[in-house]
Design a protein around this motif. Sequence first.
Motif, PDB file in Angstrom:
ATOM      1  N   ARG A  99       0.842  -1.201   0.000  1.00  0.00           N
ATOM      2  CA  ARG A  99       0.000   0.000   0.000  1.00  0.00           C
ATOM      3  C   ARG A  99       0.870   1.240   0.000  1.00  0.00           C
ATOM      4  O   ARG A  99       1.929   1.264   0.639  1.00  0.00           O
ATOM      5  N   THR A 100       0.416   2.282  -0.701  1.00  0.00           N
ATOM      6  CA  THR A 100       1.128   3.550  -0.717  1.00  0.00           C
ATOM      7  C   THR A 100       0.275   4.625  -0.052  1.00  0.00           C
ATOM      8  O   THR A 100      -0.944   4.480   0.092  1.00  0.00           O
ATOM      9  N   ASN A 101       0.928   5.730   0.315  1.00  0.00           N
ATOM     10  CA  ASN A 101       0.193   6.798   0.980  1.00  0.00           C
ATOM     11  C   ASN A 101      -0.653   7.622   0.014  1.00  0.00           C
ATOM     12  O   ASN A 101      -1.419   8.484   0.446  1.00  0.00           O
ATOM     13  N   ASP A 102      -0.553   7.336  -1.286  1.00  0.00           N
ATOM     14  CA  ASP A 102      -1.434   8.035  -2.224  1.00  0.00           C
ATOM     15  C   ASP A 102      -2.634   7.174  -2.636  1.00  0.00           C
ATOM     16  O   ASP A 102      -3.324   7.467  -3.610  1.00  0.00           O
ATOM     17  N   GLY A 103      -2.869   6.089  -1.889  1.00  0.00           N
ATOM     18  CA  GLY A 103      -4.088   5.317  -2.065  1.00  0.00           C
ATOM     19  C   GLY A 103      -4.015   4.176  -3.061  1.00  0.00           C
ATOM     20  O   GLY A 103      -5.020   3.517  -3.313  1.00  0.00           O
ATOM     21  N   THR A 104      -2.830   3.906  -3.624  1.00  0.00           N
ATOM     22  CA  THR A 104      -2.707   2.790  -4.560  1.00  0.00           C
ATOM     23  C   THR A 104      -2.296   1.527  -3.818  1.00  0.00           C
ATOM     24  O   THR A 104      -1.718   1.582  -2.725  1.00  0.00           O
ATOM     25  N   MET A 105      -2.556   0.373  -4.420  1.00  0.00           N
ATOM     26  CA  MET A 105      -2.320  -0.895  -3.742  1.00  0.00           C
ATOM     27  C   MET A 105      -2.081  -1.997  -4.765  1.00  0.00           C
ATOM     28  O   MET A 105      -2.645  -1.976  -5.857  1.00  0.00           O
ATOM     29  N   GLN A 106      -1.266  -2.946  -4.403  1.00  0.00           N
ATOM     30  CA  GLN A 106      -1.073  -4.172  -5.171  1.00  0.00           C
ATOM     31  C   GLN A 106      -1.104  -5.338  -4.198  1.00  0.00           C
ATOM     32  O   GLN A 106      -0.579  -5.245  -3.081  1.00  0.00           O
ATOM     33  N   ALA A 107      -1.732  -6.442  -4.611  1.00  0.00           N
ATOM     34  CA  ALA A 107      -1.809  -7.636  -3.770  1.00  0.00           C
ATOM     35  C   ALA A 107      -1.279  -8.836  -4.546  1.00  0.00           C
ATOM     36  O   ALA A 107      -1.567  -8.996  -5.735  1.00  0.00           O
ATOM     37  N   ILE A 108      -0.516  -9.682  -3.861  1.00  0.00           N
ATOM     38  CA  ILE A 108       0.040 -10.900  -4.440  1.00  0.00           C
ATOM     39  C   ILE A 108      -0.434 -12.068  -3.588  1.00  0.00           C
ATOM     40  O   ILE A 108      -0.225 -12.069  -2.370  1.00  0.00           O
ATOM     41  N   PRO A 109      -1.082 -13.074  -4.176  1.00  0.00           N
ATOM     42  CA  PRO A 109      -1.532 -14.206  -3.368  1.00  0.00           C
ATOM     43  C   PRO A 109      -0.352 -15.007  -2.815  1.00  0.00           C
ATOM     44  O   PRO A 109       0.653 -15.203  -3.517  1.00  0.00           O
ATOM     45  N   LEU A 110      -0.447 -15.417  -1.561  1.00  0.00           N
ATOM     46  CA  LEU A 110       0.539 -16.315  -0.969  1.00  0.00           C
ATOM     47  C   LEU A 110       0.094 -17.733  -1.286  1.00  0.00           C
ATOM     48  O   LEU A 110      -0.960 -18.189  -0.824  1.00  0.00           O
ATOM     49  N   ARG A 111       0.883 -18.429  -2.066  1.00  0.00           N
ATOM     50  CA  ARG A 111       0.510 -19.737  -2.587  1.00  0.00           C
ATOM     51  C   ARG A 111       1.805 -20.512  -2.820  1.00  0.00           C
ATOM     52  O   ARG A 111       2.888 -19.917  -2.850  1.00  0.00           O
ATOM     53  N   PRO A 112       1.717 -21.812  -3.034  1.00  0.00           N
ATOM     54  CA  PRO A 112       2.938 -22.545  -3.376  1.00  0.00           C
ATOM     55  C   PRO A 112       3.541 -22.019  -4.672  1.00  0.00           C
ATOM     56  O   PRO A 112       2.909 -22.061  -5.728  1.00  0.00           O
ATOM     57  N   CYS A 113       4.746 -21.481  -4.592  1.00  0.00           N
ATOM     58  CA  CYS A 113       5.455 -21.011  -5.784  1.00  0.00           C
ATOM     59  C   CYS A 113       6.920 -20.833  -5.415  1.00  0.00           C
ATOM     60  O   CYS A 113       7.247 -20.565  -4.256  1.00  0.00           O
ATOM     61  N   PRO A 114       7.825 -20.954  -6.385  1.00  0.00           N
ATOM     62  CA  PRO A 114       9.253 -20.799  -6.086  1.00  0.00           C
ATOM     63  C   PRO A 114       9.587 -19.385  -5.598  1.00  0.00           C
ATOM     64  O   PRO A 114       8.922 -18.413  -5.963  1.00  0.00           O
ATOM     65  N   VAL A 115      10.628 -19.311  -4.818  1.00  0.00           N
ATOM     66  CA  VAL A 115      11.112 -18.010  -4.355  1.00  0.00           C
ATOM     67  C   VAL A 115      11.402 -17.107  -5.551  1.00  0.00           C
ATOM     68  O   VAL A 115      11.126 -15.904  -5.513  1.00  0.00           O
TER      69      VAL A 115
END
Length: 323
Positions: free
Chosen positions: A90-106
């Motif tokens: 989250r940023t202070n200008d109201g934007t956001m990105q979400a990444i699912p936590l799931r089985p995946c390589p580093v």
Amino acid sequence: MANQNPSGAIDGHSDWPELPLQAWQETYATLHMWTQIVGKIRLVLTPWTNHSWHVVLYLTAAGLTTSPIPYRSRTFQIDFDFIEHQLVIRTNDGTMQAIPLRPCPVADFYQDIFAALRTLNIEVAIRKKPNEVARPIPFDRDFEHAAYDPEYAHRCWRVLTQADRVFKTFRARYIGKCSPVHFFWGAFDLAVTRFSGRPAPEHPGGVPNLPDWVVREAYSHEVCSCGFWPGNDAVPFPAFYAYAYPEPKGFPEARVQPDYAFYSRELKEFILPYSEVRKADSPDRELLAFLQSTYEAAADLGHWDRASLERNMPGPEPTFPVS
């Protein structure tokens, strides 16, 4: 036969779930690398604070957070959410990105998080080699660690929240210099550290894949430190720990509470098995007794000025639950 409740607790408090290392070791190894990536982003963009306190993560009501990170004239924050199982930026200008936590390589997680940051117009680069692990694989080439069991990630976070709560009660008793209760992603442990106020002998260093100057600055002054971590090769079970640097004479032989705590000569730390704490009538009291007694051993044997370092003001402590 032991009774099992829906939270996964057996012969213990439901708020203190089982966390056997063998059951989630692969998830733990992957999550360790994910937290290192996020922690290194904070490290790069945050002004240096004594004893590396600027690199840590903190417990939240849903997981772990970087807390606000400055970026030019903006601020952003990265949160692990172990309830909804997602990483949120989250940023202070109201934007956001979400990444699912799931089985995946580093390696995939590494690419995902930096793509999300670029979408938010945040450009940052980190050192890709993990710290404090014996066999570091650069994040962008790590296809070995790819497990994620949401149940055990959630359980680990729940254990950390309990430890965080009791550690803060313990921390409040001290008026000398003391760290916050914070999560170090290098070793994947939650810790709080008290300082005597006196300089310490130079630390020998030697921590795997961690510059000696970082270790020496971290241990520039006498400390008594305690924490929790899920286990490792030396202690293959989740445990609370306590140590002193420099270790005063007689510390390994000190009598500490509870009586099932023991001193590891390999680690030079007192160890309190989590599996025993969670089965106690009051895990809070059991853990607090360990924290207090190991501190008293370190402070008394090290001749700390306890009268000037400890809080003498009367004040209520939380009432500890009993089964």
